[in-house]
Design an enzyme around this catalytic site. Structure first.
Site, PDB file in Angstrom:
ATOM      1  N   TYR A  48      45.269  35.667  41.945  1.00 34.01           N
ATOM      2  CA  TYR A  48      44.636  36.982  41.826  1.00 34.01           C
ATOM      3  C   TYR A  48      43.605  37.149  42.939  1.00 34.01           C
ATOM      4  O   TYR A  48      42.725  36.295  43.118  1.00 34.01           O
ATOM      5  CB  TYR A  48      43.935  37.119  40.462  1.00 34.01           C
ATOM      6  CG  TYR A  48      43.293  38.480  40.283  1.00 34.01           C
ATOM      7  CD1 TYR A  48      44.075  39.623  40.229  1.00 34.01           C
ATOM      8  CD2 TYR A  48      41.911  38.624  40.194  1.00 34.01           C
ATOM      9  CE1 TYR A  48      43.495  40.888  40.083  1.00 34.01           C
ATOM     10  CE2 TYR A  48      41.324  39.879  40.042  1.00 34.01           C
ATOM     11  CZ  TYR A  48      42.122  41.000  39.989  1.00 34.01           C
ATOM     12  OH  TYR A  48      41.557  42.249  39.850  1.00 34.01           O
ATOM     13  N   ASP A 104      40.122  32.281  48.860  1.00 34.67           N
ATOM     14  CA  ASP A 104      39.496  33.273  47.996  1.00 34.67           C
ATOM     15  C   ASP A 104      38.603  32.505  47.032  1.00 34.67           C
ATOM     16  O   ASP A 104      39.079  31.887  46.075  1.00 34.67           O
ATOM     17  CB  ASP A 104      40.573  34.071  47.246  1.00 34.67           C
ATOM     18  CG  ASP A 104      39.950  35.107  46.315  1.00 34.67           C
ATOM     19  OD1 ASP A 104      38.732  35.035  46.057  1.00 34.67           O
ATOM     20  OD2 ASP A 104      40.699  35.973  45.826  1.00 34.67           O
ATOM     21  N   LYS A 139      31.160  38.070  42.967  1.00 33.36           N
ATOM     22  CA  LYS A 139      30.547  37.605  41.716  1.00 33.36           C
ATOM     23  C   LYS A 139      29.146  37.015  41.893  1.00 33.36           C
ATOM     24  O   LYS A 139      28.205  37.757  42.042  1.00 33.36           O
ATOM     25  CB  LYS A 139      31.504  36.639  41.026  1.00 33.36           C
ATOM     26  CG  LYS A 139      32.869  37.335  40.730  1.00 33.36           C
ATOM     27  CD  LYS A 139      33.572  36.756  39.566  1.00 33.36           C
ATOM     28  CE  LYS A 139      35.022  37.193  39.445  1.00 33.36           C
ATOM     29  NZ  LYS A 139      35.200  38.497  38.841  1.00 33.36           N
TER      30      LYS A 139
HETATM   31  C1  PLP Z   1      39.740  35.109  42.770  1.00 37.81           C
HETATM   32  C2  PLP Z   1      39.370  36.567  42.763  1.00 37.81           C
HETATM   33  N1  PLP Z   1      39.495  37.276  43.883  1.00 37.81           N
HETATM   34  C3  PLP Z   1      39.132  38.569  43.951  1.00 37.81           C
HETATM   35  C4  PLP Z   1      38.630  39.223  42.844  1.00 37.81           C
HETATM   36  C5  PLP Z   1      38.240  40.664  42.932  1.00 37.81           C
HETATM   37  O1  PLP Z   1      36.869  40.805  42.839  1.00 37.81           O
HETATM   38  P1  PLP Z   1      36.255  42.186  42.299  1.00 37.81           P
HETATM   39  O2  PLP Z   1      36.588  42.287  40.858  1.00 37.81           O
HETATM   40  O3  PLP Z   1      34.794  42.078  42.588  1.00 37.81           O
HETATM   41  O4  PLP Z   1      36.914  43.269  43.120  1.00 37.81           O
HETATM   42  C6  PLP Z   1      38.481  38.515  41.639  1.00 37.81           C
HETATM   43  C7  PLP Z   1      37.945  39.179  40.433  1.00 37.81           C
HETATM   44  O5  PLP Z   1      37.959  38.669  39.348  1.00 37.81           O
HETATM   45  C8  PLP Z   1      38.864  37.154  41.602  1.00 37.81           C
HETATM   46  O6  PLP Z   1      38.766  36.448  40.466  1.00 37.81           O
END
Ligand code: PLP
Length: 440
Positions: free
Chosen positions: A151, A253, A280
Site C-alpha cells: 500500500y 515507502d 504519519k
Molecule cells: C505505507 C504507506 N504508504 C503511503 C500511505 C499514504 O499516506 P497518507 O494516508 O498520508 O496519504 C500510507 C497510509 O497509511 C501507508 O501506510
C-alpha cells in the site's frame, strides 16, 4: 459459538450510531476515509489523551493503533502541543518558507541514511507520488515495480494489486496487475510490474524481465496496513542489487516503517534506498508527508535550476506541522525506540501464549513498535499468505477487543505509543484471552 460481540457493540455505542446515521446523509457511509470504516458502523471519537481514546458514548478504550501508527508519543504530548501552540500564536500559514521546516529537514537528514535532501507534502500519498515521479524524470523510464499487496496511498499509479482476491491476480510466480479502485486512468496497469514480497528468486526474475523499462522499484520494508509483515533482509538486499545493476531507483515507502528505528527501517535493515517516502509520525499528528534521498535526484526539485519537476502545495511544510514534527522527533531518542520495541515484543509473546493455551494457530508479526495478529498456521511471507488467514475470526476478535476497551485496526494490526506500558500490555493480553475464549 454465536457471535454476540456485535450485539454488545450496538448496546454500548448508541450515540456513535446516531452521529453516524446523521453523517451518512452528508458523507458516503458517514466519513472521508475508507480505512477506518467497519460494520455495522465506526465509533465517533470525542477526545483522546495519552493512551486513552473516549468515544461519543463516553466509553474509554486503550489505543493500540494510535491513528494508524501516527501518534507514537500518544495523544496530546506536552512538548508537541506546546510547539504547535507557540507557532499558532505566530501565524497559521505563511506565503514564505519557515524555520521549523529547516529544523525538521535537518533532523530527518541527520537520522535517515538515504536522506541528503528532503521536501515536504501534506500526505504520504503525495510523498510516494513524488518519489515515483522523481524516478521517472531521473531515469527517463516510465514503468515501476511494486509488491503485490503493498500500500502506497491513493494516487492512480499505486492503486494496483492491493488487497485483491488472489484468484484474480494471476499465478503466484507471474502476478498480474489488478486495479484496486475504479476510475484509474487508461494505461495505469501497463505501468506497473507486480512482484511477490520476500521471494528473492521469483521477484528477481520478474524484475530482470522488465529490466530496461523500470524507473523504480517501490517497497515497504515492513508491509504495514496489510499486516505488519517485515521484509527479509535478503529480499531488500536483492532489490538494492537489482537497482544498482539496472539503473532503476530503489524507493522505500517508510510512511509506517519509519517508526521502527531513529533512521527508519533502512537503518534497521542496513539497506539504503535511493529515495524514501515518509508521512504519519513526522508531522506530530498534523497532516504530513515527506520525500527525500539522493541530492542528484532531489535537485530536480530546484526552482533556481529550472525545476525539472513541478512541485507546489499551499500547505506544504506549513509551520504548525513542521513545529509539531520537529518536537516529536526531538522526543524520540534511541532509548525510547528500544523501550517501545521491548514492550511490543512483550505484547507479541503474550498474544502467542494465549493462542497456544487456547490451541488457536497464530503468527504475530511486526518490527519495532509495530505488530500484526494473523490467525494462521503459516507460512506468512507475503500478501498471498496473508490472504489465506482467518479473516472472519479476525473480524470477531476486532469487535471483541473494542468491547473489551482496546483499539486496533480491523485487520488486527497495531502500533504502540510511549504512553503504553507493561500495565496496559498485560491488560491487553487479558482482554485478548477473554475475547478469544468467547470465539474459539
Ligand atoms: C505505507 C504507506 N504508504 C503511503 C500511505 C499514504 O499516506 P497518507 O494516508 O498520508 O496519504 C500510507 C497510509 O497509511 C501507508 O501506510
Amino acid at each position: 459459538m454465536p457471535n454476540n460481540e456485535v450485539a454488545r457493540y450496538l448496546e454500548t455505542t448508541p450515540k456513535s450510531r446516531a452521529i453516524w446515521e446523521e453523517a451518512c446523509r452528508y458523507l458516503p457511509d458517514g466519513d472521508s476515509r475508507h480505512s477506518i470504516f467497519w460494520n455495522p458502523y465506526p465509533i465517533f471519537t470525542e477526545s483522546a489523551q495519552g493512551s486513552v481514546v473516549t468515544d461519543a458514548d463516553g466509553v474509554e478504550r486503550l489505543d493500540f493503533i494510535n491513528t494508524m501508527t501516527t501518534m507514537i508519543l500518544g495523544h496530546g504530548p506536552a512538548p508537541v502541543l506546546e510547539a504547535a501552540r507557540q507557532q499558532m500564536e505566530l501565524g497559521l500559514a505563511y506565503n514564505s518558507p519557515n524555520r521549523h521546516q529547516v529544523e525538521l529537514a535537518r533532523l530527518l537528514c541527520e537520522r535517515i541514511p538515504s536522506f541528503q535532501q528532503v521536501r515536504f507534502t501534506n500526505s504520504g500519498t503525495e510523498a510516494t507520488l513524488n518519489t515515483l515521479r522523481a524516478a521517472r524524470a531521473f531515469t527517463g523510464r516510465s514503468k515501476f515495480a511494486k509488491v503485490e499487496g503493498g500500500y502506497h496511498g491513493t494516487h492512480d499509479a499505486v492503486l494496483v494489486s492491493l488487497r485483491i482476491d488472489p484468484a484474480t491476480g494471476g499465478d503466484y510466480d507471474n502476478p498480474q496487475p489488478v486495479p484496486s479502485s475504479g476510475g484509474l486512468a487508461e494505461g495505469t496497469l501497463d505501468q506497473a510490474v507486480i512482484i511477490p514480497y520476500n521471494d528473492v528468486e521469483t521477484a528477481r526474475r520478474i524484475l530482470e524481465e522488465n529490466r530496461d523499462e523500470l524507473a523504480a522499484v517501490i517497497v515497504e520494508p515492513v508491509m504495514g496496513s496489510v499486516g505488519m509483515l517485515p521484509a527479509e533482509t535478503a529480499y531488500l538486499a536483492m532489490l538494492r542489487d537489482f537497482a544498482d545493476d539496472s539503473g532503476a531507483l530503489l524507493i522505500f515507502d517508510e510512511v509506517i516503517s519509519f517508526r521502527v528505528a531513529p533512521g527508519g527501517a533502512q537503518e534497521y535493515y542496513g539497506v539504503t534506498p535511493d529515495m524514501t517516502a515518509l508521512g504519519k509520525i513526522v508531522g506530530g499528528g498534523f497532516p504530513v508527508g515527506a520525500f527525500g534521498g539522493r541530492s542528484d535526484v532531489m535537485s530536480l526539485y530546484s526552482p533556481a535550476k529550472g525545476a525539472a519537476i513541478a512541485h507546489g502545495g499551499t500547505f506544504n511544510a506549513n509551520p504548525i506541522t513542521m513545529a509539531a514534527g520537529a518536537a516529536t522527533l526531538n522526543e524520540l531518542t534511541p532509548t525510547v525506540y528500544r523501550r517501545l520495541a521491548e514492550l511490543t515484543e512483550m505484547l507479541r509473546q503474550g498474544i502467542r501464549q494465549v493462542c497456544s493455551e487456547l490451541e488457536q494457530p497464530v503468527l504475530v508479526t511486526g518490527a519495532g513498535s509495530l505488530f500484526g495478529i494473523h490467525f494462521t498456521e503459516g507460512p506468512l511471507r507475503n500478501y498471498r499468505d496473508i490472504a489465506l488467514t482467518d479473516k472472519d475470526l479476525a473480524g470477531r476478535v476486532f469487535m471483541g477487543m473494542l468491547n473489551e476497551g482496546f483499539l486496533l485496526a480491523p485487520n488486527l494490526v497495531g502500533a504502540l505509543s510511549t504512553c503504553l506500558g507493561e500495565v496496559e500490555i498485560h491488560a491487553f493480553v487479558r482482554g485478548f484471552r477473554r475475547v478469544l475464549q468467547r470465539q474459539v
